[in-house]
Design an enzyme around this catalytic site. Sequence first.
Site, PDB file in Angstrom:
ATOM      1  N   HIS A   1      -1.811   5.252  -5.663  1.00  0.00           N
ATOM      2  CA  HIS A   1      -3.004   6.155  -5.803  1.00  0.00           C
ATOM      3  C   HIS A   1      -2.775   7.514  -5.670  1.00  0.00           C
ATOM      4  O   HIS A   1      -3.487   7.724  -4.667  1.00  0.00           O
ATOM      5  CB  HIS A   1      -4.066   5.335  -5.069  1.00  0.00           C
ATOM      6  CG  HIS A   1      -4.204   3.724  -5.215  1.00  0.00           C
ATOM      7  ND1 HIS A   1      -4.785   3.280  -6.530  1.00  0.00           N
ATOM      8  CD2 HIS A   1      -3.925   2.696  -4.538  1.00  0.00           C
ATOM      9  CE1 HIS A   1      -4.971   2.066  -6.513  1.00  0.00           C
ATOM     10  NE2 HIS A   1      -4.390   1.681  -5.473  1.00  0.00           N
TER      11      HIS A   1
ATOM     12  N   ASP B   1     -10.236   3.905  -4.010  1.00  0.00           N
ATOM     13  CA  ASP B   1      -8.538   3.777  -3.718  1.00  0.00           C
ATOM     14  C   ASP B   1      -8.335   5.141  -4.837  1.00  0.00           C
ATOM     15  O   ASP B   1      -7.385   5.613  -4.655  1.00  0.00           O
ATOM     16  CB  ASP B   1      -7.932   2.909  -3.915  1.00  0.00           C
ATOM     17  CG  ASP B   1      -8.175   2.127  -5.321  1.00  0.00           C
ATOM     18  OD1 ASP B   1      -9.036   2.661  -5.838  1.00  0.00           O
ATOM     19  OD2 ASP B   1      -7.582   1.206  -5.666  1.00  0.00           O
TER      20      ASP B   1
ATOM     21  N   LYS C   1       0.800  -1.358   0.009  1.00  0.00           N
ATOM     22  CA  LYS C   1      -0.008   0.028   0.107  1.00  0.00           C
ATOM     23  C   LYS C   1       0.942   1.220  -0.107  1.00  0.00           C
ATOM     24  O   LYS C   1       2.135   1.237   0.303  1.00  0.00           O
ATOM     25  CB  LYS C   1      -0.927  -0.053   1.202  1.00  0.00           C
ATOM     26  CG  LYS C   1      -2.252  -1.203   1.240  1.00  0.00           C
ATOM     27  CD  LYS C   1      -2.831  -0.797  -0.090  1.00  0.00           C
ATOM     28  CE  LYS C   1      -3.735   0.229  -0.354  1.00  0.00           C
ATOM     29  NZ  LYS C   1      -4.620   0.405  -1.605  1.00  0.00           N
TER      30      LYS C   1
ATOM     31  N   GLU D   1      -0.142   0.599 -10.020  1.00  0.00           N
ATOM     32  CA  GLU D   1      -1.420   0.680 -10.810  1.00  0.00           C
ATOM     33  C   GLU D   1      -1.184   1.439 -11.830  1.00  0.00           C
ATOM     34  O   GLU D   1      -2.291   1.538 -12.806  1.00  0.00           O
ATOM     35  CB  GLU D   1      -2.497   1.225  -9.555  1.00  0.00           C
ATOM     36  CG  GLU D   1      -2.330   2.717  -9.408  1.00  0.00           C
ATOM     37  CD  GLU D   1      -1.548   3.199  -8.592  1.00  0.00           C
ATOM     38  OE1 GLU D   1      -0.583   2.237  -7.614  1.00  0.00           O
ATOM     39  OE2 GLU D   1      -1.353   4.198  -8.172  1.00  0.00           O
TER      40      GLU D   1
HETATM   41  N1  LIG Z   1     -10.821  -0.888  -2.968  1.00  0.00           N
HETATM   42  C1  LIG Z   1      -9.860  -1.605  -3.284  1.00  0.00           C
HETATM   43  O1  LIG Z   1      -9.293  -2.413  -2.081  1.00  0.00           O
HETATM   44  C2  LIG Z   1      -9.376  -2.019  -4.525  1.00  0.00           C
HETATM   45  C3  LIG Z   1      -9.626  -1.036  -5.331  1.00  0.00           C
HETATM   46  N2  LIG Z   1      -9.445  -1.054  -6.850  1.00  0.00           N
HETATM   47  C4  LIG Z   1      -9.955  -0.216  -7.949  1.00  0.00           C
HETATM   48  O2  LIG Z   1     -11.055  -0.526  -8.300  1.00  0.00           O
HETATM   49  C5  LIG Z   1     -11.012   0.351  -9.624  1.00  0.00           C
HETATM   50  C6  LIG Z   1     -11.479  -0.481 -10.905  1.00  0.00           C
HETATM   51  O3  LIG Z   1     -10.364  -1.290 -11.375  1.00  0.00           O
HETATM   52  P1  LIG Z   1     -10.459  -2.162 -12.580  1.00  0.00           P
HETATM   53  O4  LIG Z   1     -11.536  -2.711 -12.604  1.00  0.00           O
HETATM   54  O5  LIG Z   1      -8.985  -2.961 -12.521  1.00  0.00           O
HETATM   55  O6  LIG Z   1     -10.176  -0.981 -13.657  1.00  0.00           O
HETATM   56  P2  LIG Z   1     -10.366  -1.346 -15.317  1.00  0.00           P
HETATM   57  O7  LIG Z   1      -9.519  -0.425 -15.990  1.00  0.00           O
HETATM   58  O8  LIG Z   1     -10.238  -2.835 -15.479  1.00  0.00           O
HETATM   59  O9  LIG Z   1     -11.773  -1.020 -15.505  1.00  0.00           O
HETATM   60  C7  LIG Z   1     -12.446   0.259 -15.231  1.00  0.00           C
HETATM   61  C8  LIG Z   1     -13.654   0.512 -16.183  1.00  0.00           C
HETATM   62  O10 LIG Z   1     -14.098   1.557 -15.894  1.00  0.00           O
HETATM   63  C9  LIG Z   1     -14.904   2.062 -17.238  1.00  0.00           C
HETATM   64  N3  LIG Z   1     -15.191   3.431 -16.817  1.00  0.00           N
HETATM   65  C10 LIG Z   1     -14.339   4.508 -17.005  1.00  0.00           C
HETATM   66  N4  LIG Z   1     -15.111   5.580 -17.033  1.00  0.00           N
HETATM   67  C11 LIG Z   1     -16.248   5.199 -16.832  1.00  0.00           C
HETATM   68  C12 LIG Z   1     -17.463   5.936 -16.906  1.00  0.00           C
HETATM   69  N5  LIG Z   1     -17.538   7.148 -16.658  1.00  0.00           N
HETATM   70  N6  LIG Z   1     -18.679   5.446 -16.659  1.00  0.00           N
HETATM   71  C13 LIG Z   1     -18.665   3.715 -16.579  1.00  0.00           C
HETATM   72  N7  LIG Z   1     -17.577   3.043 -16.561  1.00  0.00           N
HETATM   73  C14 LIG Z   1     -16.547   3.982 -16.892  1.00  0.00           C
HETATM   74  C15 LIG Z   1     -13.675   1.724 -18.070  1.00  0.00           C
HETATM   75  O11 LIG Z   1     -14.136   1.699 -19.396  1.00  0.00           O
HETATM   76  C16 LIG Z   1     -13.243   0.465 -17.676  1.00  0.00           C
HETATM   77  O12 LIG Z   1     -14.142  -0.715 -18.221  1.00  0.00           O
HETATM   78  C17 LIG Z   1      -9.844   0.919  -9.545  1.00  0.00           C
HETATM   79  O13 LIG Z   1     -10.111   2.230  -8.961  1.00  0.00           O
HETATM   80  C18 LIG Z   1      -8.928   0.313  -8.801  1.00  0.00           C
HETATM   81  O14 LIG Z   1      -7.752   1.010  -8.247  1.00  0.00           O
HETATM   82  C19 LIG Z   1      -8.747  -2.383  -7.271  1.00  0.00           C
HETATM   83  C20 LIG Z   1      -8.372  -3.311  -6.419  1.00  0.00           C
HETATM   84  C21 LIG Z   1      -8.492  -3.238  -4.763  1.00  0.00           C
HETATM   85  C1  LIG Z   2      -5.344  -1.979  -5.683  1.00  0.00           C
HETATM   86  C2  LIG Z   2      -4.992  -1.542  -4.188  1.00  0.00           C
HETATM   87  O1  LIG Z   2      -4.847  -0.586  -3.848  1.00  0.00           O
HETATM   88  C3  LIG Z   2      -4.932  -2.747  -3.414  1.00  0.00           C
HETATM   89  O2  LIG Z   2      -4.951  -3.860  -3.626  1.00  0.00           O
HETATM   90  O3  LIG Z   2      -5.103  -2.471  -2.161  1.00  0.00           O
END
Ligand SMILES: NC(=O)C1=CN([C@@H]2O[C@H](COP(=O)(O)OP(=O)(O)OC[C@H]3O[C@@H](n4cnc5c(N)ncnc54)[C@H](O)[C@@H]3O)[C@@H](O)[C@H]2O)C=CC1
Ligand SMILES: CC(=O)C(=O)O
Length: 372
Positions: free
Chosen positions: A96, A270, A75, A118
């Site tokens: 992030h 994040d 992290k 990321e």
């Molecule tokens: N909270 C946590 O522990 C974790 C958070 N994440 C976060 O989850 C989020 C998503 O990650 P991924 O799925 O890997 O990303 P990704 O890049 O695979 O998918 C993101 C999607 O969002 C879409 N998108 C972008 N703008 C949009 C809008 N205005 N309306 C609808 N869709 C839109 C894109 O077209 C894409 O398909 C990221 O912020 C990532 O860092 C990932 C892992 C752990």
């Molecule tokens: C993607 C990220 O920030 C996590 O896995 O915690």
Amino acid sequence: MIIGVPKEIKNNENRVAITPAGVEALVAAGHKVVIENNAGLGSGITNEEYIKAGAEILPTAAEVFAAADMIMKVKEPLPPEYPLFKEGQILFTYLHLAPEPELTRALMEKKVVAIAYETIQLPNGSLPLLTPMSEVAGRMAVQIGARFLEKPQGGRGMLLGGVPGVPPAEVVIIGGGVVGTNAAKMAMGMGAHVTILDKSADRLRYLDDVFFGKITTMMSNSYNIAEAVKKADLLIGAVLIPGARAPKLVTEEMVKTMKPGSVIVDVAIDQGGCVETIDRVTTHQDPIYVKHGVVHYAVANMPGAVPRTSTFALTNVTLPYALDIANKGWERAVREDRALALGVNVLDGKVTYKAVADSLGLPYTPLEEILG
Ligand SMILES: NC(=O)C1=CN([C@@H]2O[C@H](COP(=O)(O)OP(=O)(O)OC[C@H]3O[C@@H](n4cnc5c(N)ncnc54)[C@H](O)[C@@H]3O)[C@@H](O)[C@H]2O)C=CC1
Ligand SMILES: CC(=O)C(=O)O
């Protein structure tokens, strides 16, 4: 090169940035690995296993930071770690930075070579060091949503899959990337009705194909989001614009239309979160709050709760890059690999990733300008 691995200090962050297999590979390549005492215990990895693989154990994080040319973490560093940075030190971790102005300033002031997992991006647009944790978080989002939909947890008392004669829950996912697809898989498997919104028509086509038309796909725009949010029992935020602060696609007015006891899991927290009523990051210890009658979950390190899966999934993909950086030095590694170059967020006191600079209102300096 000396590679240092401190123990993670974020709330309930049980992952660690290296496994004994990673230590063995780095040591075999002629490097030294120093690890903070008990850094692996949360993931079930003992000091003895690291020592057997060739690492040295140091008692404190301060000693690890002081010894290392490259720090590997999971992290983003937290304030107690900022004073430990050394000028010119490589920091290889999730950063992030878009919602983290203070951390960005600390990295700039100390002239850290800050390479973010990321934003490393392959020519096909995929984010190889984010993908495995997004797979974990997407799957967890549904299991967490199911838990908080239970009445004793504050939810509306609903089973995701329903039962014969009673309709299933409506799961609405905004963003159909890795998190969204994995969430959809789990939600479908549990019998829920799933709707995914994405702004990419191609992505929606792909999702329609891989789910054999069994999910509903919708173009992401404010009208469709408002319609979908109103019906959602479980809303999952899963959008990403790499490096940038997440757009606030779900407004407070939309949240007010949700049913009492419905649940929001904003995985995109994040990057600042995509739901307006998510005004704070929550923790595994205190994961939810209720606003407008809706349960809000906004934990930024979801995979930290399943470290036996996550540590191994993460290090599978980070190790080849760590080896490359250690073997070649950061500058040659970055010059020879465009994907890795896209991971460089801060260098020589400047922000070198445009979306991060724009989100923080800081000047952007192209990496090439510094490398010459
Ligand atoms: N909270 C946590 O522990 C974790 C958070 N994440 C976060 O989850 C989020 C998503 O990650 P991924 O799925 O890997 O990303 P990704 O890049 O695979 O998918 C993101 C999607 O969002 C879409 N998108 C972008 N703008 C949009 C809008 N205005 N309306 C609808 N869709 C839109 C894109 O077209 C894409 O398909 C990221 O912020 C990532 O860092 C990932 C892992 C752990
Ligand atoms: C993607 C990220 O920030 C996590 O896995 O915690």
